[in-house]
Scaffold this motif. Structure first.
Motif, short mmCIF file in Angstrom:
data_model
loop_
_atom_site.label_atom_id
_atom_site.label_comp_id
_atom_site.label_asym_id
_atom_site.label_seq_id
_atom_site.Cartn_x
_atom_site.Cartn_y
_atom_site.Cartn_z
N ASP A 233 -49.92 -19.82 117.07
CA ASP A 233 -49.06 -18.66 116.85
C ASP A 233 -49.77 -17.40 117.33
O ASP A 233 -50.81 -17.47 118.00
N THR A 234 -49.23 -16.26 116.99
CA THR A 234 -49.68 -14.98 117.54
C THR A 234 -51.06 -14.57 117.05
O THR A 234 -51.31 -14.51 115.85
N GLU A 235 -51.95 -14.26 117.99
CA GLU A 235 -53.17 -13.51 117.72
C GLU A 235 -52.99 -12.17 118.44
O GLU A 235 -52.64 -12.15 119.62
N SER A 236 -53.25 -11.07 117.74
CA SER A 236 -52.93 -9.79 118.38
C SER A 236 -54.05 -8.78 118.21
O SER A 236 -55.09 -8.90 118.84
N PHE A 237 -53.85 -7.76 117.37
CA PHE A 237 -54.80 -6.64 117.32
C PHE A 237 -56.15 -7.09 116.78
O PHE A 237 -56.23 -7.93 115.88
N HIS A 238 -57.23 -6.48 117.28
CA HIS A 238 -58.58 -6.89 116.94
C HIS A 238 -59.54 -5.71 117.07
O HIS A 238 -59.26 -4.75 117.78
N ASN A 239 -60.69 -5.80 116.42
CA ASN A 239 -61.73 -4.77 116.50
C ASN A 239 -63.09 -5.36 116.20
O ASN A 239 -63.20 -6.38 115.50
N TRP A 240 -64.14 -4.69 116.71
CA TRP A 240 -65.52 -5.14 116.55
C TRP A 240 -66.20 -4.42 115.39
O TRP A 240 -65.91 -3.27 115.10
N SER A 241 -67.18 -5.11 114.79
CA SER A 241 -68.07 -4.46 113.84
C SER A 241 -69.05 -3.57 114.61
O SER A 241 -69.20 -3.69 115.83
N SER A 242 -69.77 -2.71 113.91
CA SER A 242 -70.65 -1.75 114.57
C SER A 242 -71.78 -2.42 115.33
O SER A 242 -72.26 -1.87 116.34
N ASN A 243 -72.24 -3.60 114.89
CA ASN A 243 -73.33 -4.29 115.58
C ASN A 243 -72.83 -5.35 116.57
O ASN A 243 -73.64 -6.09 117.14
N SER A 244 -71.52 -5.44 116.75
CA SER A 244 -70.89 -6.39 117.69
C SER A 244 -71.17 -7.84 117.34
O SER A 244 -71.06 -8.73 118.20
N ARG A 245 -71.47 -8.12 116.08
CA ARG A 245 -71.74 -9.49 115.64
C ARG A 245 -70.57 -10.08 114.84
O ARG A 245 -70.61 -11.24 114.44
N PHE B 298 -66.00 -9.75 114.47
CA PHE B 298 -64.76 -9.11 114.86
C PHE B 298 -63.66 -9.53 113.89
O PHE B 298 -63.73 -10.58 113.25
N VAL B 299 -62.69 -8.67 113.76
CA VAL B 299 -61.53 -8.90 112.91
C VAL B 299 -60.30 -8.95 113.80
O VAL B 299 -60.23 -8.25 114.80
N PHE B 300 -59.36 -9.82 113.47
CA PHE B 300 -58.13 -9.89 114.25
C PHE B 300 -56.97 -10.27 113.34
O PHE B 300 -57.16 -10.85 112.26
N SER B 301 -55.76 -9.92 113.77
CA SER B 301 -54.56 -10.26 113.01
C SER B 301 -53.90 -11.47 113.64
O SER B 301 -53.90 -11.64 114.86
N SER B 302 -53.34 -12.33 112.79
CA SER B 302 -52.75 -13.58 113.26
C SER B 302 -51.56 -13.95 112.38
O SER B 302 -51.55 -13.65 111.18
N ARG B 303 -50.59 -14.61 113.00
CA ARG B 303 -49.42 -15.11 112.26
C ARG B 303 -49.52 -16.61 112.01
O ARG B 303 -48.51 -17.27 111.74
N ARG B 304 -50.70 -17.19 112.09
CA ARG B 304 -50.84 -18.64 112.02
C ARG B 304 -50.43 -19.23 110.68
O ARG B 304 -50.12 -20.41 110.60
N ASP B 305 -50.44 -18.44 109.62
CA ASP B 305 -50.11 -19.00 108.31
C ASP B 305 -48.65 -19.45 108.21
O ASP B 305 -48.36 -20.56 107.78
N ASP B 306 -47.72 -18.54 108.58
CA ASP B 306 -46.31 -18.87 108.41
C ASP B 306 -45.44 -18.41 109.57
O ASP B 306 -44.22 -18.59 109.54
N GLY B 307 -46.03 -17.78 110.58
CA GLY B 307 -45.27 -17.32 111.72
C GLY B 307 -44.53 -16.01 111.50
O GLY B 307 -43.89 -15.49 112.42
#
Length: 487
Positions: free
Chosen positions: A393-405, A407-416
């Protein structure tokens, strides 16, 4: 010795109220748990990774967590919920190693013991928290929404701003400078529209629309030095699909990229970023501040050819000394040649990668089921899908932590339907760990009842300082600082 004594006392108290496991039947498979935390890599300061056993009715669950270096934690209850202090002490003691989970489930008076599984504790720290928007997945009406801050070491969440403070207000497009919340930009739409700019505690409400630009500033990204912030300016529309698997399409009739200089209240423009024959959007600065990355597509008739709009990843030089641009645009990834489209480019702060979302067309990929995360290696020019984290399913917006180790992202994999936040690790060699759902105190109940989506997650290295009452007064006030275009 004092800490060890407290730990033993807490463990004994938990065990005293539990039903002991005797002669369990061994099952040669891992337990089915929600969230699926089996084999994940976690930071040493993360909130307790509580979970539920799923796949059948049971009377009780018994979990023993053993540190590879030292320590043990035991829970015997209906829900697997770890005490926060003991959990974090165990993680700290085993940083850089692993935890071993042994799960037993009692069904109809009989205990079953599943194959043990591990969680790995990264040696790399993660930032203090996350800031995100939560909103109902509606489209035409601004129902309740807000910007919230979550402490990643606990389950504490607090509202920074909610649209209930001003009727009809849409809170949108917040951004911090490389996880530092001392520089904040927040766009507000609706009757009291404007851009909230807060720098080192000094707050302004801006009108960033000029006669030379299409709209107010929309998608923001700070220059690493903090003296500039890039925005897209967009003429956006939305439409609704009538087919089952596609819900909404958001597209731009036209769009450009600008850079704002807060000190002088000036917009910096380049004719290369305001071309009528191209749609430019999603600007982000390189970690050294000398390039501006953005997405660009050949302009086509909208909505007739909306599904032929495909964005490439491009760059232009930027000179922070005087706020001027280079004289050519370079294409880093020609997604259109792949019959694909790029959105949400995000450079890692160590300068090694750009993560982006790849979908079939358009730039609003959050409703595209085929949307996946990809990684461009800036050192050798190679790119690949991040198979370690992508789903069906959808993986979309994402961002890095300050040390680049991390990342966070949003996903609809649970229920669409609803976007949820996932975290994943990346080590110094580029190895990416299995993603894990943002922990909650009672995760099954929390996510089952949650009817809002997470949106635009940003790491923060400390709590955000925002005076709600003063911000509300600034929003409802008609006063706005108008920006000008630098000649």
């Amino acid at each position: 010795m004092k800490k060890i004594a407290v730990y033993i006392w807490a463990t004994c108290c938990l065990a005293a109220c539990s039903t002991p496991v005797t002669s369990p039947e061994k099952v040669d498979e891992c337990p089915a748990i929600y969230p699926d935390y089996i084999g994940v890599t976690i930071p040493a300061t993360i909130a307790p990774m509580n979970f539920h056993c799923i796949g059948g009715e049971y009377e009780r669950v018994d979990v023993t967590v053993t540190g590879s270096k030292t320590g043990e934690l035991h829970v015997n209850d209906k829900i697997v919920s770890f005490p926060q202090k003991e959990w974090q002490a165990l993680l700290k003691a085993n940083k850089g190693d692993s935890l071993r989970f042994t799960v037993c489930v009692r069904e109809k008076g009989t205990w079953k013991q599943y194959r043990p599984f591990s969680m790995y504790i990264s040696p790399y720290p993660i930032d203090y928290g996350l800031v995100y928007r939560k909103l109902a997945p509606g489209y035409e009406v601004y129902s309740k929404m807000g910007i919230y801050e979550r402490d990643l070491s606990s389950f504490d969440e607090r509202p920074l701003l909610e649209n209930t403070m001003v009727p009809g207000m849409c809170l949108n497009c917040h951004a911090f400078n490389r996880t530092n919340p001392d520089r904040l930009s927040l766009h507000i739409r609706g009757k009291n529209g404007g851009t909230l700019m807060q720098i080192d505690g000094e707050r302004e409400m801006l009108n960033t629309k000029t006669d030379s630009t299409l709209s107010a500033g929309v998608y923001p990204y700070w220059h690493p030095g903090g003296e500039y912030i890039a925005y897209s300016v967009n003429n956006t529309r939305q439409s609704f699909h009538v087919v089952k698997d596609e819900r909404i399409e958001v597209f731009d009739l036209e769009s450009d990229v600008v850079v704002y200089h807060p000190k002088t209240h000036e917009l910096l423009l380049s004719p290369l970023l305001q071309q009528k024959e191209a749609f430019e959007t999603f600007p982000v600065f390189s970690p050294d501040g000398n390039k501006l990355y953005f997405c660009s597509a050949e302009a086509k008739p909208i909505p007739a050819e909306y599904n032929e709009i495909r964005y490439n990843l491009c760059s232009i030089d930027f000179h922070p000394s005087d706020g001027t641009f280079g004289e050519r645009i370079d294409t880093l990834v020609n997604a259109a040649a792949m019959k694909k489209s790029i959105s949400f480019p995000r450079p890692s702060y160590d300068g090694k990668y750009i993560m982006f979302t790849l979908s079939d067309y358009g730039n609003f990929s959050i409703w595209h089921k085929e949307a996946d995360l990809w990684l461009l290696n800036l050192q050798d020019g190679t790119m690949r899908p991040i198979e370690e984290v992508n789903s069906d399913d959808t993986e979309s917006f994402h961002n890095w932590s300050s040390n680049s180790r991390w990342f966070v992202f949003s996903s609809r994999r649970d229920d669409g339907l609803y976007t949820r936040l996932y975290l994943a690790s990346m080590d110094e060699h580029g190895t990416i760990g299995k993603p894990f759902l943002l922990p909650q105190k009672n995760p099954y109940e929390y996510y089952d009842r949650l009817i809002t989506s997470y949106n635009v997650p940003e790491f923060t290295d400390k709590p955000v300082e925002l005076e709600q009452r003063k911000v509300e007064q600034s929003i409802v006030s008609p006063k706005r600082i108008s920006v000008s275009v630098r000649e």
